[in-house]
Write an enzyme that holds these catalytic residues in place. Structure first.
Site, short mmCIF file in Angstrom:
data_model
loop_
_atom_site.label_atom_id
_atom_site.label_comp_id
_atom_site.label_asym_id
_atom_site.label_seq_id
_atom_site.Cartn_x
_atom_site.Cartn_y
_atom_site.Cartn_z
N LYS A 73 0.86 -1.19 0.00
CA LYS A 73 0.00 0.00 0.00
C LYS A 73 0.89 1.23 0.00
O LYS A 73 1.75 1.38 0.86
CB LYS A 73 -0.91 -0.01 1.23
CG LYS A 73 -2.12 0.87 1.11
CD LYS A 73 -3.14 0.33 0.12
CE LYS A 73 -4.34 -0.31 0.78
NZ LYS A 73 -5.15 -1.08 -0.17
N THR A 92 -2.56 -5.86 0.60
CA THR A 92 -2.08 -4.48 0.78
C THR A 92 -2.91 -3.80 1.86
O THR A 92 -2.41 -2.93 2.58
CB THR A 92 -2.14 -3.67 -0.53
OG1 THR A 92 -3.50 -3.52 -0.92
CG2 THR A 92 -1.35 -4.34 -1.65
N ARG A 128 -11.93 16.64 17.77
CA ARG A 128 -11.38 16.26 16.47
C ARG A 128 -10.18 17.14 16.12
O ARG A 128 -9.95 18.17 16.75
CB ARG A 128 -12.46 16.38 15.38
CG ARG A 128 -12.91 17.80 15.12
CD ARG A 128 -13.88 17.89 13.93
NE ARG A 128 -14.19 19.29 13.64
CZ ARG A 128 -14.85 19.73 12.58
NH1 ARG A 128 -15.30 18.87 11.69
NH2 ARG A 128 -15.07 21.01 12.39
N GLN A 141 -16.47 26.92 9.79
CA GLN A 141 -17.11 28.19 9.47
C GLN A 141 -16.90 29.19 10.61
O GLN A 141 -16.61 30.37 10.38
CB GLN A 141 -18.62 27.97 9.24
CG GLN A 141 -18.98 27.24 7.95
CD GLN A 141 -19.07 25.72 8.08
OE1 GLN A 141 -18.34 25.12 8.88
NE2 GLN A 141 -19.94 25.10 7.31
N HIS A 176 -9.82 16.71 6.34
CA HIS A 176 -10.35 15.76 7.31
C HIS A 176 -9.27 14.80 7.81
O HIS A 176 -8.49 14.27 7.03
CB HIS A 176 -11.48 14.94 6.68
CG HIS A 176 -12.57 15.79 6.11
ND1 HIS A 176 -13.39 16.58 6.89
CD2 HIS A 176 -12.99 15.99 4.84
CE1 HIS A 176 -14.26 17.22 6.13
NE2 HIS A 176 -14.04 16.87 4.87
O1 LIG Z 1 -16.45 22.35 10.39
C1 LIG Z 1 -17.20 21.67 9.65
N1 LIG Z 1 -18.16 22.29 8.94
C2 LIG Z 1 -19.02 21.61 8.12
O2 LIG Z 1 -19.90 22.22 7.46
C3 LIG Z 1 -18.86 20.21 8.05
N2 LIG Z 1 -19.52 19.25 7.37
C4 LIG Z 1 -18.94 18.05 7.67
O3 LIG Z 1 -19.26 16.94 7.18
N3 LIG Z 1 -17.93 18.24 8.56
C5 LIG Z 1 -17.87 19.59 8.81
N4 LIG Z 1 -17.04 20.32 9.59
#
Ligand SMILES: O=c1[nH]c(=O)c2[nH]c(=O)[nH]c2[nH]1
Length: 305
Positions: free
Chosen positions: A13, A58, A178, A226, A254
């Site tokens: 991998k 893998t 997170r 946001q 992510h």
């Molecule tokens: O900070 C985030 N805003 C989102 O609008 C969003 N949408 C998502 O799936 N994860 C996140 N995280």
């Protein structure tokens, strides 16, 4: 019939993006690696007859990378690679050779102006961002936009995402701790228009915007990217006279916590977790922040240029 022989071959991998956070109280440490595994050995049969009897999948090599990051930590790329290479060869009879290639991405702490860390969990990826400017002149007045791109930042805690809308297609789980990571792309507009007052000190202005945006990223306890974006814009406008408008484009990079439970490993954020850094798809969060009463003049499609 022409007789053909199998030449050099390897498999595994490639590009496992593994991020390991280690928590030392409120001070976090980050290791960010791109690990590629290539194995070779008794692989004649899989190529000739399709028998997979000698093939360690893998997928397994990928799982091993993440499980080892949790089980043994990552002291250095070299230590980690040696441990993996030995494991694949010593513990899997048909595998005779393992090549582990690792790239490591370096992170610095986001500092306050006196050089102390803004928080114990806020990082900026090493490597210079790109500064940029756009100047327009119509024979009467000048419009100056300044900006930057490729500034990658990460908070290893202090970020949650929950309470969102749900419909029949929603599968996302709520997250109370997170990683929040993004690569900031931004333009801001100066009020100076080339008439009257002397021009601002552009270098000083750039440094101020960068510093305040970074500190706001670090110091905002975030319930969404946001919210962090808006806080960064507000901080810049509050701290920098002569700027009326700032627009951000921020991909949500992510980091998924690896599920290591099949290997008997817990992987909770609170203990310092191993994450898979996904590159795509990504959420893309974009917005303009304005001083009240200011005109919105930065084009929406400029941010990604
Ligand atoms: O900070 C985030 N805003 C989102 O609008 C969003 N949408 C998502 O799936 N994860 C996140 N995280």
């Amino acid at each position: 019939m022409t007789r053909c022989v199998l030449g050099q071959n390897q498999y595994g991998k490639a590009e496992n993006r593994v991020v390991k956070i280690t928590r030392d109280g409120d001070t976090h440490h980050i290791k960010d690696l791109n690990v590629s595994v290539a194995l070779s050995g008794d692989m004649e049969e899989v190529h000739r007859s399709g028998s997979n009897a000698n093939v360690l999948p893998t997928d397994t090599t990928k799982n091993t990378v993440y499980a080892f990051a949790k089980r043994f930590g990552i002291d250095s790329a070299e230590d980690f690679g040696i441990r993996l290479a030995r494991h694949f060869v010593d513990d899997t009879a048909p595998i005779h050779r393992a090549r582990i290639r690792i790239e490591e991405y370096a992170w610095d702490r986001i500092d306050t102006p006196d050089g102390t860390p803004a928080t114990g969990h806020s990082f900026v990826r090493r490597g210079q961002e790109i500064r940029r400017a756009q100047i327009t002149y119509d024979g009467h007045s000048v419009q100056v936009l300044s900006g930057l791109k490729d500034l990658t930042v990460l908070n290893s805690t202090g970020s949650e995402f929950w309470g969102f809308l749900r419909d029949e297609y929603t599968t996302l789980e709520e997250d109370r701790d997170r990683i929040l990571a993004t690569t900031v792309s931004t333009w801001w507009r100066h009020t100076w228009d080339g008439t009257g007052a002397p021009a601002p000190d552009w270098d000083r202005s750039y440094r101020r915007v960068r510093t305040h945006a970074l500190r706001a990223f670090a110091e905002t306890y975030s319930y969404s990217l946001q919210q962090t974006l808006f806080a960064m814009g507000v901080r810049v406008l509050e701290s920098c006279d002569g700027i009326d408008e700032i627009r951000f484009s921020m991909p949500n990079q992510h980091h998924f916590r690896s599920d290591l439970s099949p290997f008997g490993l817990t992987n909770d954020a609170a203990d310092g977790a191993v994450y898979h850094a996904a590159d795509r798809p990504y959420g893309l969060i974009e917005a303009t922040v304005l001083r009240d009463g200011a005109d919105q003049l930065i084009p929406a499609d400029l941010t990604n240029l």
